[in-house]
Structure formats: structure tokens, C-alpha cells
Design a protein around this motif. Structure first.
Motif, PDB file in Angstrom:
ATOM      1  N   GLY A   1      28.568 -10.539   2.832  1.00  0.00           N
ATOM      2  CA  GLY A   1      29.301  -9.293   2.992  1.00  0.00           C
ATOM      3  C   GLY A   1      29.277  -8.773   4.408  1.00  0.00           C
ATOM      4  O   GLY A   1      28.233  -8.762   5.059  1.00  0.00           O
ATOM      5  N   HIS A   2      30.445  -8.344   4.882  1.00  0.00           N
ATOM      6  CA  HIS A   2      30.576  -7.747   6.219  1.00  0.00           C
ATOM      7  C   HIS A   2      31.025  -6.299   6.077  1.00  0.00           C
ATOM      8  O   HIS A   2      31.876  -5.985   5.246  1.00  0.00           O
ATOM      9  N   ASP A   3      30.455  -5.402   6.899  1.00  0.00           N
ATOM     10  CA  ASP A   3      30.864  -4.004   6.901  1.00  0.00           C
ATOM     11  C   ASP A   3      30.674  -3.454   5.473  1.00  0.00           C
ATOM     12  O   ASP A   3      29.606  -3.607   4.894  1.00  0.00           O
ATOM     13  N   TRP A   4      31.703  -2.824   4.877  1.00  0.00           N
ATOM     14  CA  TRP A   4      31.551  -2.290   3.523  1.00  0.00           C
ATOM     15  C   TRP A   4      31.239  -3.397   2.514  1.00  0.00           C
ATOM     16  O   TRP A   4      30.524  -3.171   1.538  1.00  0.00           O
ATOM     17  N   GLY A   5      31.776  -4.591   2.755  1.00  0.00           N
ATOM     18  CA  GLY A   5      31.419  -5.701   1.877  1.00  0.00           C
ATOM     19  C   GLY A   5      29.930  -5.965   1.883  1.00  0.00           C
ATOM     20  O   GLY A   5      29.348  -6.379   0.870  1.00  0.00           O
ATOM     21  N   GLY A   6      29.277  -5.715   3.028  1.00  0.00           N
ATOM     22  CA  GLY A   6      27.832  -5.869   3.109  1.00  0.00           C
ATOM     23  C   GLY A   6      27.102  -4.836   2.270  1.00  0.00           C
ATOM     24  O   GLY A   6      26.095  -5.145   1.616  1.00  0.00           O
ATOM     25  N   ILE A   7      27.586  -3.591   2.279  1.00  0.00           N
ATOM     26  CA  ILE A   7      26.969  -2.572   1.431  1.00  0.00           C
ATOM     27  C   ILE A   7      27.017  -3.014  -0.028  1.00  0.00           C
ATOM     28  O   ILE A   7      26.037  -2.888  -0.774  1.00  0.00           O
ATOM     29  N   VAL A   8      28.154  -3.559  -0.428  1.00  0.00           N
ATOM     30  CA  VAL A   8      28.322  -3.971  -1.827  1.00  0.00           C
ATOM     31  C   VAL A   8      27.409  -5.143  -2.166  1.00  0.00           C
ATOM     32  O   VAL A   8      26.712  -5.120  -3.192  1.00  0.00           O
ATOM     33  N   VAL A   9      27.375  -6.170  -1.329  1.00  0.00           N
ATOM     34  CA  VAL A   9      26.605  -7.350  -1.722  1.00  0.00           C
ATOM     35  C   VAL A   9      25.106  -7.068  -1.725  1.00  0.00           C
ATOM     36  O   VAL A   9      24.367  -7.674  -2.512  1.00  0.00           O
ATOM     37  N   TRP A  10      24.631  -6.137  -0.886  1.00  0.00           N
ATOM     38  CA  TRP A  10      23.200  -5.801  -0.932  1.00  0.00           C
ATOM     39  C   TRP A  10      22.839  -5.042  -2.209  1.00  0.00           C
ATOM     40  O   TRP A  10      21.666  -4.998  -2.602  1.00  0.00           O
ATOM     41  N   GLN A  11      23.829  -4.449  -2.869  1.00  0.00           N
ATOM     42  CA  GLN A  11      23.566  -3.784  -4.144  1.00  0.00           C
ATOM     43  C   GLN A  11      23.551  -4.757  -5.319  1.00  0.00           C
ATOM     44  O   GLN A  11      22.987  -4.443  -6.377  1.00  0.00           O
ATOM     45  N   LEU A  12      24.158  -5.909  -5.149  1.00  0.00           N
ATOM     46  CA  LEU A  12      24.237  -6.856  -6.268  1.00  0.00           C
ATOM     47  C   LEU A  12      22.868  -7.282  -6.807  1.00  0.00           C
ATOM     48  O   LEU A  12      22.677  -7.301  -8.030  1.00  0.00           O
ATOM     49  N   PRO A  13      21.892  -7.653  -5.965  1.00  0.00           N
ATOM     50  CA  PRO A  13      20.600  -8.036  -6.539  1.00  0.00           C
ATOM     51  C   PRO A  13      19.847  -6.873  -7.178  1.00  0.00           C
ATOM     52  O   PRO A  13      18.895  -7.100  -7.945  1.00  0.00           O
ATOM     53  N   LEU A  14      20.255  -5.636  -6.898  1.00  0.00           N
ATOM     54  CA  LEU A  14      19.654  -4.475  -7.553  1.00  0.00           C
ATOM     55  C   LEU A  14      20.327  -4.171  -8.873  1.00  0.00           C
ATOM     56  O   LEU A  14      19.668  -3.781  -9.842  1.00  0.00           O
ATOM     57  N   MET A  15      21.646  -4.361  -8.937  1.00  0.00           N
ATOM     58  CA  MET A  15      22.420  -3.986 -10.118  1.00  0.00           C
ATOM     59  C   MET A  15      22.708  -5.154 -11.045  1.00  0.00           C
ATOM     60  O   MET A  15      22.838  -4.971 -12.261  1.00  0.00           O
ATOM     61  N   HIS A  16      22.831  -6.377 -10.485  1.00  0.00           N
ATOM     62  CA  HIS A  16      23.158  -7.570 -11.272  1.00  0.00           C
ATOM     63  C   HIS A  16      22.305  -8.753 -10.790  1.00  0.00           C
ATOM     64  O   HIS A  16      22.842  -9.772 -10.340  1.00  0.00           O
ATOM     65  N   PRO A  17      20.991  -8.639 -10.877  1.00  0.00           N
ATOM     66  CA  PRO A  17      20.123  -9.672 -10.276  1.00  0.00           C
ATOM     67  C   PRO A  17      20.312 -11.060 -10.875  1.00  0.00           C
ATOM     68  O   PRO A  17      20.093 -12.059 -10.188  1.00  0.00           O
ATOM     69  N   ASP A  18      20.741 -11.145 -12.125  1.00  0.00           N
ATOM     70  CA  ASP A  18      20.899 -12.449 -12.768  1.00  0.00           C
ATOM     71  C   ASP A  18      22.136 -13.190 -12.297  1.00  0.00           C
ATOM     72  O   ASP A  18      22.318 -14.363 -12.634  1.00  0.00           O
ATOM     73  N   ARG A  19      22.993 -12.553 -11.486  1.00  0.00           N
ATOM     74  CA  ARG A  19      24.220 -13.206 -11.019  1.00  0.00           C
ATOM     75  C   ARG A  19      24.150 -13.599  -9.538  1.00  0.00           C
ATOM     76  O   ARG A  19      25.139 -14.072  -8.983  1.00  0.00           O
ATOM     77  N   VAL A  20      23.007 -13.394  -8.915  1.00  0.00           N
ATOM     78  CA  VAL A  20      22.876 -13.583  -7.468  1.00  0.00           C
ATOM     79  C   VAL A  20      21.938 -14.734  -7.164  1.00  0.00           C
ATOM     80  O   VAL A  20      20.776 -14.741  -7.585  1.00  0.00           O
ATOM     81  N   ALA A  21      22.447 -15.719  -6.400  1.00  0.00           N
ATOM     82  CA  ALA A  21      21.602 -16.827  -5.937  1.00  0.00           C
ATOM     83  C   ALA A  21      21.070 -16.567  -4.532  1.00  0.00           C
ATOM     84  O   ALA A  21      19.983 -17.026  -4.176  1.00  0.00           O
ATOM     85  N   GLY A  22      21.837 -15.856  -3.714  1.00  0.00           N
ATOM     86  CA  GLY A  22      21.426 -15.560  -2.350  1.00  0.00           C
ATOM     87  C   GLY A  22      22.359 -14.521  -1.759  1.00  0.00           C
ATOM     88  O   GLY A  22      23.467 -14.292  -2.262  1.00  0.00           O
TER      89      GLY A  22
END
Length: 335
Positions: free
Chosen positions: A114-135
């Protein structure tokens, strides 16, 4: 680790994939896919005011390296639908779109970049959907723990009412300003850096307010020599935002308070997934200093500094960004 290469002419835009569509999470989402469907897919998430096209160089490089790569036009951008309700752009919806895209593709996990706002979103993924994140790979945007107070109040107190994120909270105002002359707006945004972070920090407070609307009013396209995009590349962004306007992207900003309130119960650390933070030396909006404390909240973290790059790093320094991503992928997720 620092990545630096001799200056070279801008790379020509590589061929871009055709749009595909997925009906997910209440919207029709456009995405662009390349490379063999093998291994863990890499999902590239753009920021404001960008498109999946912002990742054109990375899509080509990752696919050439045998990686499965996917870049969506995110909610409210490009060929993806833009709902009218402001709350339809909160973090629950933005992360839900990415999870829905994985469901559509039939894959359990992805590596999110994720870049810029996309970065804000992807850093939330392991907090909100940890089972869908590999890295996770953050480009310019670091992981920032939940702030101690409402972000809009904090930005207003620190930078004043003219700071662009605070200004964006006024319904319809920034939307109309940016849409009045889309080509001029995009040329204003998509420029190479004109200052170092240190020089920017040394300016008087009124010149560090990030008052986008004032800068746009003063901008003279005829005198500007810092354009990042070729005329053909610029036309793609201009045509897209003439069609959609800027309200969808600005609505992401209008959910800062809502996201902050709803994040109170989320974890405060990113554990269980490898992470890479790619910083840009000359980004005055997201300077490398913001990433200094990331190791306190992330168990498995590597950092790379791209020298000589401003905010639009994947487009300014594509070879360096490609090299950093592929080096990390080859070590942490070998094919």
C-alpha cells in the motif's frame, strides 16, 4: 538498507492489463491482473489521487519475475463504483473490498502493498482480517498506532483549519476546487520533489500547513518544470478524474474520525506476518522519520530507504522500488 542508483531517464510506461470486474462488498470493483496464477498473490493498493495505473511499473516487474500481481482501482476511483454515502468509504468497507477481492479470486491470503492512503488501509488488514494476510509492504506510509485523540482535532490543532485533511472535511468544497480544472490539479499533484524534508521543516509555520488549496491556487503549470508524468500518462489520470471527480477519494479522508472511533477495540500491534517498510527520502508528507518507531509495534519488520524520491515513489523510482519488493519477496516468499 538504502537503495540508490544513478539518475536515468524516466522509464516508458509498460503495457497495462485490461480491466476485470468483481461484484463484491456492494460495489462493482475493477482490478488489473498479471503474471502466472501461482503462489501467493501480491495486491497493490494505490493512494490519493491515484489509480491502479500508478503501479504500472511494479505490475510489469512482478509479472516478469513470475509473481501473480493484482492492482484494483479502489472504491470511488477509476472504473470502480463510488457510492454516494460518505460512511461507505470507512475502513470497514475499504478493507472489506480487498477481502472480497480475495474471495472473488478464490485465494485465502495475499501479500498487500500500500502507498499513501492505500498504505493506511493495508496496515489495518492484519488488525481487522489477520487470517487473510500473508505479508505487508508499506510504501511511504508507515504503520501508526491508534492516536490518543480524534485525528481531525489533532491535525487542526497542529496545522490549522487550512491543512488539507481538515479542509477536506467541508462537504463539497475541496471536491469542487480540485474538479474545476482536472488537468491543472493532476499536474499540481504529480510533481517531482522540490525540497528536502529538512528544508521543508525549516520553513515558517504558515508554509508548513500543507494547505493544498492555497498551493493549487498559486500553481502555474506553464512555469512548472517538475512534472513526473509523460503527457500520455497524465492523460490517463486526467481522463479518469474528469469522469469520476474527486469526491470518492476525498470521502476516505472524511472517515478519519469514524475510523478512529471504531478502532478502539482493535489490536495495537502487527504480529504474525512479515512486513517491509519502504521509505522515501524526500517525502515531506510522509517522511522517513514517521517510521522510526515501527519496530515497537511490528515483530517482523525490515526497512528500505529509497534515496532521491518524493511522495510518488513507485512512479518516481520504479526500478528501486521493484528491486526492494522483489528482494524481500524472494527471501520471505520464494516461488
Amino acid at each position: 538498507m538504502t537503495v540508490k542508483h544513478p539518475e536515468a531517464p524516466p522509464l516508458p510506461a509498460p503495457p497495462f492489463p485490461e480491466a476485470k470486474f468483481a461484484d463484491i462488498n456492494g460495489i462493482r470493483l475493477a482490478y488489473y491482473e498479471a503474471g502466472p496464477r501461482q503462489g501467493i498473490p501480491i495486491v497493490l493498493c494505490h493512494g490519493f489521487p491515484e489509480l491502479a495505473f500508478s503501479w504500472r511499473h511494479q505490475i510489469a516487474a512482478l509479472a516478469a519475475a513470475g509473481r501473480w500481481v493484482i492492482a484494483p482501482d479502489q472504491r470511488g476511483y477509476g472504473l470502480t463504483a463510488g457510492p454516494e454515502a460518505v460512511e461507505a468509504y470507512d475502513m470497514e468497507h475499504l478493507t472489506g473490498d480487498l477481502v472480497g477481492l480475495l474471495d472473488h479470486l478464490g485465494v485465502p491470503k495475499a501479500i498487500f502493498v500500500g502507498h499513501d492512503w492505500g498504505g493506511i488501509v493495508v496496515w489495518q488488514l492484519p488488525l481487522m482480517h489477520p487470517d487473510r494476510v500473508a505479508g505487508i509492504i508499506g510504501l511511504n506510509t508507515p504503520f501508526i498506532p491508534r492516536l490518543p485523540m480524534d485525528p481531525i482535532q489533532m491535525f487542526s490543532h497542529a496545522f490549522g483549519e487550512d491543512m488539507y485533511i481538515v479542509h477536506f472535511q467541508k462537504p463539497g468544497v475541496a471536491d469542487a476546487q480540485l474538479a474545476a480544472d482536472v488537468e491543472r490539479t493532476m499536474r499540481y499533484f504529480m510533481r517531482l520533489p522540490s525540497s528536502t524534508v529538512e528544508a521543508f521543516s525549516g520553513r515558517p509555520a504558515e508554509r508548513r500547513s500543507l494547505a493544498l488549496q492555497d498551493g493549487l491556487a498559486r500553481f502555474d503549470p506553464a512555469a512548472d518544470q517538475s512534472q513526473l508524468l509523460s503527457p500520455d500518462e497524465l492523460a490517463i489520470f486526467v481522463d479518469a478524474f474528469k469522469r469520476t471527480g474527486f469526491t470518492g477519494g476525498i470521502n476516505w479522508y472524511r472517515n478519519f474520525t469514524r475510523n478512529w472511533e471504531k478502532a478502539a477495540s482493535l489490536p495495537t500491534r502487527v504480529d504474525g506476518v512479515p512486513c517491509l517498510m519502504i521509505m522515501a527520502e524526500l517525502d515531506v508528507v510522509l517522511p522517513p522519520s514517521l517510521a522510526e518507531r515501527m519496530g515497537d509495534q511490528i515483530a517482523d519488520l525490515e526497512k528500505v530507504l529509497i534515496e532521491g524520491s518524493g511522495h510518488w515513489t513507485q512512479q518516481e523510482k520504479p526500478a528501486e522500488v521493484d528491486a526492494a519488493i522483489l528482494d524481500w519477496l524472494d527471501r520471505r516468499f520464494p516461488l
